[in-house]
Write a protein that holds these residues in place. Structure first.
Motif, PDB file in Angstrom:
ATOM      1  N   GLN A 178      40.006  31.908  40.630  1.00  0.00           N
ATOM      2  CA  GLN A 178      39.153  31.192  41.574  1.00  0.00           C
ATOM      3  C   GLN A 178      38.962  32.037  42.834  1.00  0.00           C
ATOM      4  O   GLN A 178      39.916  32.395  43.505  1.00  0.00           O
ATOM      5  CB  GLN A 178      39.774  29.842  41.938  1.00  0.00           C
ATOM      6  N   GLY A 179      37.696  32.358  43.111  1.00  0.00           N
ATOM      7  CA  GLY A 179      37.388  33.160  44.277  1.00  0.00           C
ATOM      8  C   GLY A 179      37.758  34.621  44.152  1.00  0.00           C
ATOM      9  O   GLY A 179      37.666  35.381  45.121  1.00  0.00           O
ATOM     10  N   GLY A 180      38.148  35.056  42.948  1.00  0.00           N
ATOM     11  CA  GLY A 180      38.579  36.435  42.766  1.00  0.00           C
ATOM     12  C   GLY A 180      37.620  37.237  41.916  1.00  0.00           C
ATOM     13  O   GLY A 180      36.437  36.902  41.778  1.00  0.00           O
ATOM     14  N   VAL A 181      38.127  38.314  41.323  1.00  0.00           N
ATOM     15  CA  VAL A 181      37.326  39.200  40.476  1.00  0.00           C
ATOM     16  C   VAL A 181      37.898  39.170  39.066  1.00  0.00           C
ATOM     17  O   VAL A 181      39.017  38.720  38.833  1.00  0.00           O
ATOM     18  CB  VAL A 181      37.343  40.648  41.018  1.00  0.00           C
ATOM     19  N   HIS A 182      37.126  39.653  38.122  1.00  0.00           N
ATOM     20  CA  HIS A 182      37.596  39.713  36.749  1.00  0.00           C
ATOM     21  C   HIS A 182      38.794  40.648  36.647  1.00  0.00           C
ATOM     22  O   HIS A 182      38.830  41.707  37.271  1.00  0.00           O
ATOM     23  CB  HIS A 182      36.478  40.196  35.817  1.00  0.00           C
ATOM     24  N   GLN A 183      39.760  40.237  35.841  1.00  0.00           N
ATOM     25  CA  GLN A 183      40.958  41.045  35.657  1.00  0.00           C
ATOM     26  C   GLN A 183      41.491  40.839  34.260  1.00  0.00           C
ATOM     27  O   GLN A 183      41.160  39.864  33.576  1.00  0.00           O
ATOM     28  CB  GLN A 183      42.019  40.665  36.690  1.00  0.00           C
ATOM     29  N   MET A 184      42.333  41.776  33.840  1.00  0.00           N
ATOM     30  CA  MET A 184      42.995  41.712  32.549  1.00  0.00           C
ATOM     31  C   MET A 184      44.489  41.570  32.813  1.00  0.00           C
ATOM     32  O   MET A 184      45.046  42.294  33.621  1.00  0.00           O
ATOM     33  CB  MET A 184      42.699  42.990  31.748  1.00  0.00           C
ATOM     34  N   ARG A 185      45.139  40.620  32.136  1.00  0.00           N
ATOM     35  CA  ARG A 185      46.562  40.410  32.387  1.00  0.00           C
ATOM     36  C   ARG A 185      47.264  39.873  31.149  1.00  0.00           C
ATOM     37  O   ARG A 185      46.639  39.338  30.236  1.00  0.00           O
ATOM     38  CB  ARG A 185      46.760  39.432  33.535  1.00  0.00           C
ATOM     39  N   TYR A 186      48.582  40.060  31.142  1.00  0.00           N
ATOM     40  CA  TYR A 186      49.410  39.465  30.107  1.00  0.00           C
ATOM     41  C   TYR A 186      49.921  38.113  30.597  1.00  0.00           C
ATOM     42  O   TYR A 186      50.261  37.954  31.768  1.00  0.00           O
ATOM     43  CB  TYR A 186      50.595  40.371  29.775  1.00  0.00           C
ATOM     44  N   VAL A 187      49.955  37.137  29.708  1.00  0.00           N
ATOM     45  CA  VAL A 187      50.456  35.811  30.050  1.00  0.00           C
ATOM     46  C   VAL A 187      51.383  35.332  28.941  1.00  0.00           C
ATOM     47  O   VAL A 187      51.235  35.719  27.781  1.00  0.00           O
ATOM     48  CB  VAL A 187      49.316  34.794  30.252  1.00  0.00           C
ATOM     49  N   ALA A 205      47.249  30.066  31.210  1.00  0.00           N
ATOM     50  CA  ALA A 205      46.802  30.849  32.370  1.00  0.00           C
ATOM     51  C   ALA A 205      46.183  29.893  33.376  1.00  0.00           C
ATOM     52  O   ALA A 205      44.963  29.849  33.544  1.00  0.00           O
ATOM     53  CB  ALA A 205      45.804  31.922  31.950  1.00  0.00           C
ATOM     54  N   PRO A 206      47.029  29.094  34.061  1.00  0.00           N
ATOM     55  CA  PRO A 206      46.488  28.033  34.917  1.00  0.00           C
ATOM     56  C   PRO A 206      45.655  28.514  36.091  1.00  0.00           C
ATOM     57  O   PRO A 206      44.854  27.750  36.620  1.00  0.00           O
ATOM     58  CB  PRO A 206      47.744  27.302  35.400  1.00  0.00           C
ATOM     59  N   ASP A 207      45.829  29.769  36.512  1.00  0.00           N
ATOM     60  CA  ASP A 207      45.060  30.248  37.664  1.00  0.00           C
ATOM     61  C   ASP A 207      43.790  30.987  37.275  1.00  0.00           C
ATOM     62  O   ASP A 207      43.089  31.519  38.133  1.00  0.00           O
ATOM     63  CB  ASP A 207      45.935  31.141  38.552  1.00  0.00           C
ATOM     64  N   LEU A 208      43.458  31.039  35.980  1.00  0.00           N
ATOM     65  CA  LEU A 208      42.195  31.642  35.540  1.00  0.00           C
ATOM     66  C   LEU A 208      41.201  30.527  35.235  1.00  0.00           C
ATOM     67  O   LEU A 208      41.505  29.605  34.487  1.00  0.00           O
ATOM     68  CB  LEU A 208      42.400  32.500  34.293  1.00  0.00           C
ATOM     69  N   GLU A 209      40.014  30.618  35.805  1.00  0.00           N
ATOM     70  CA  GLU A 209      39.017  29.573  35.566  1.00  0.00           C
ATOM     71  C   GLU A 209      37.842  30.056  34.718  1.00  0.00           C
ATOM     72  O   GLU A 209      37.000  29.262  34.335  1.00  0.00           O
ATOM     73  CB  GLU A 209      38.513  29.014  36.895  1.00  0.00           C
ATOM     74  N   GLN A 210      37.784  31.337  34.431  1.00  0.00           N
ATOM     75  CA  GLN A 210      36.757  31.878  33.534  1.00  0.00           C
ATOM     76  C   GLN A 210      37.438  32.870  32.613  1.00  0.00           C
ATOM     77  O   GLN A 210      37.716  34.005  33.005  1.00  0.00           O
ATOM     78  CB  GLN A 210      35.635  32.569  34.324  1.00  0.00           C
TER      79      GLN A 210
END
Length: 613
Positions: free
Chosen positions: A541-550, A517-522
């Motif tokens: 980065q600069g976004g909100v918490h989200q849930m996703r499949y990778v 998940a290269p675009d998730l930093e936390q």
């Protein structure tokens, strides 16, 4: 992509021919590309409906260099099987040496195309160089393996005017193909090939364990034949050291075979060359199992496969039921129960098929269901006979039987971390029955594995570890592991390959870590959610918490993300994708997400939900 290079314009294909059942349609929207100065945007080819194939147009007579460039880039995104139309934009020598199958470079947008600085003089009138530029997103290599990428992309394409015909053609270009992310998603699809784990068998049955190896194929270019050829060629380089194939070395489709497709009874015949002619029945069954597992995630209605040798001689055939008995396949193992901790920190369970309305979780048999130790996190073995639990302060790991008369012995692992958050992670089981856990003590961080959950803890080496492990989930196949690794206050989700050399006696190692998940930093929570898929909760980065499949290869999956849920601290999923996603939320306790529904409360006071694994 226009922003990637000042004065440039991003290329997005706009001229192609789409063939469907109803006939042929010209997709227009082209824009001219001058030989110098700014370039105007070219509208992207619209997404096509299923079954529609897009073919590029050949170069027009006396086409200008800009038109040659535009037509060639359009041809790279067409459904032309051998890129024959794209080659018509090249000189004979360039067409002979160009290898489009060598790689695909994926850019954030279509490539910017700008003329390079040209020298003055007569020679300049008959040659021209364009620069392709953009921001890389990913690459697909010659093995069709996907890998996230970043940084600038910049390559030159050289054109020359033929002295005899007066026609412009490309005479020098980079190998492979390049296109924007949107066109890549339209042209390619992810399919998991299946091999067998080299050193893992199911603890209770001894069955071989199937391992998914995702690759990207061109979705409308004879996809079944593509996938079969890729499977026969062997696993990707990353996975190859820990898996085996039952196909004999050199096995390939019989010469001239193409257009493989199931018949009207959803049966597929696969003609093989002489390398497979003398395999025994057991090995042939494993070969057919690999094919059936692989092709069913491309054509879900496939019922059976038949392997043929030279002369059409039948080698073996296999249906889905036979494949499921020939090998252990994580996504086909439906768990009996969901497990979590109740308000008293006891381990309880709820049947997987329960609706949650009027059905209450009950304590599991054995000491951890009786509350002999208050727990913080748990993991239940794949056969649902054994449980591993970390106590409430995170210091000790216990292993106990899920039997009514079971007893709780001494801890199998203890941490010396000063703070609870610097102690043991949630444990995790693989299909072979081995138990994994990480100690987060900053003075001596380590990843541990215990054979069959009761063996002496063995320290696992992780030579490329870029930080400290905060969470660990081993894949069911026992050859891959997902790690949340923290460095400089950021947490990333990494996948590592588990290397074991039982003959040498060396300790197991986790090697060749790569980002899932290269675009998730936390990354605050994660779980395996399929043979080659995970579900992650994190912050962009600069976004909100989200849930996703990778995907394990770092690619983005098509389809919707799970419904939003606030305050998620833990997530649980099964490799069987029919089983509901479950989470622990600070606001709602344990909740689950049935297919086609919204999140439903399971237990307001519950925490730490898990499925077996």
């Amino acid at each position: 992509m226009g922003d990637d290079r000042e004065g440039g314009a991003r290329y997005r294909p706009g001229r192609a021919v789409a063939y469907a059942v109803c006939g042929a349609v010209l997709l227009s929207g082209c824009a001219s590309m001058p030989d110098s100065g700014d370039l105007r945007d070219v509208e992207s080819t619209p997404r096509q409906d299923t079954g529609v194939r897009v073919f590029a147009m050949p170069p027009a007579e006396d086409a200008e260099p800009s038109e040659i460039m535009q037509g060639f880039l359009e041809a790279l995104t067409s459904d032309d099987p051998e890129y024959d139309t794209a080659r018509k934009y090249l000189t004979a020598d360039a067409a002979r040496t160009w290898r489009p199958e060598r790689s695909a470079t994926v850019l954030a947008n279509g490539p910017s195309v700008v003329p390079d600085h040209q020298p003055a003089g007569r020679e300049a009138a008959d040659t021209l160089t364009y620069v392709l530029a953009g921001t890389r997103v990913a690459t697909v290599d010659a093995q069709q393996a996907y890998a996230p990428a970043d940084g600038a992309y910049r390559n030159r394409v050289h054109l020359a005017k033929d002295a005899k015909s007066g026609q412009w053609r490309i005479d020098s270009l980079p190998q492979g193909v390049v296109m924007g992310k949107t066109d890549f998603q339209r042209n390619y699809t992810s399919v998991s090939k299946y091999y067998f784990a080299s050193h893992t068998t199911v603890r209770t049955t001894g069955e071989p364990v199937a391992v998914a190896d995702p690759v990207f194929i061109r979705s409308k270019v004879d996809p079944v034949t593509q996938v079969v050829r890729s499977l026969l060629t062997g696993p990707t380089s990353w996975l190859g050291p820990v898996v085996r194939s039952s196909f004999p070395t050199g096995t390939a489709l019989r010469k001239g075979v193409s257009g493989l497709a199931p018949d009207d009874r959803n049966n597929l015949t696969v003609p093989l060359n002489a390398k497979a002619a003398r395999v025994g029945s057991d090995r042939c069954t494993e070969m057919a199992t690999q094919l059936l597992f692989t092709l069913r995630n491309l054509t879900p209605t496939l019922e059976s496969v038949e392997l043929q040798g030279p002369g059409g001689r039948r080698l073996c055939d296999l249906n889905e039921e036979g494949a499921e008995t020939a090998a252990w396949h994580a996504s086909a193992q439906r768990p009996d129960n969901l497990y979590f901790l109740d308000g008293k920190h006891r381990l309880v369970r709820l049947p997987t098929g329960a609706t949650g309305t009027g059905t209450s979780a009950v304590p599991v048999p054995g000491p951890l269901g009786r509350g002999e130790r208050q727990l913080r996190s748990v993991a239940v073995s794949r056969d649902e006979h054994t449980v591993a639990g970390v106590d409430a302060d995170g210091r000790n790991l216990y292993v106990a039987s899920l039997e009514p008369d079971g007893s709780l012995g001494n801890p199998v692992v203890s941490s010396l971390g000063v703070n609870p958050e610097d102690r043991l992670t949630t444990p995790s089981w693989d299909a072979g029955g081995d138990l994994w856990v990480a100690d987060r003590d900053p003075r001596d961080p380590k990843l541990l594995v215990m054979e069959q959950g009761v063996g002496k803890p063995v320290r696992v080496t992780v030579p490329e570890l870029p930080g400290r492990i905060r969470d660990v989930r081993v894949a069911a196949d026992g050859v891959r592991v997902a790690l949340v690794v923290e460095k400089d206050g950021k947490q990333s989700l990494l996948i590592g390959r588990i290397a074991r050399d039982e003959d040498s006696g060396e300790r197991p190692a986790v090697v060749e870590l790569r980002s899932a998940a290269p675009d998730l930093e936390q990354v605050t929570a994660m779980s395996w959610a399929g043979d080659s898929r995970l579900v992650a909760v994190g912050l962009e980065q600069g976004g909100v918490h989200q849930m996703r499949y990778v995907q394990v290869d770092g690619s983005t999956l098509d389809g919707p993300a799970p419904a939003a849920l606030s305050g998620v601290k833990a997530i649980a999923a099964s490799e069987d994708e029919r089983v509901p996603l479950v989470a622990y939320s600070e606001d709602d306790g344990v909740v689950r997400l049935p297919a086609g529904a919204q999140w439903q409360k399971v237990d307001k006071d519950g925490t730490a939900p898990v499925y077996p694994g």
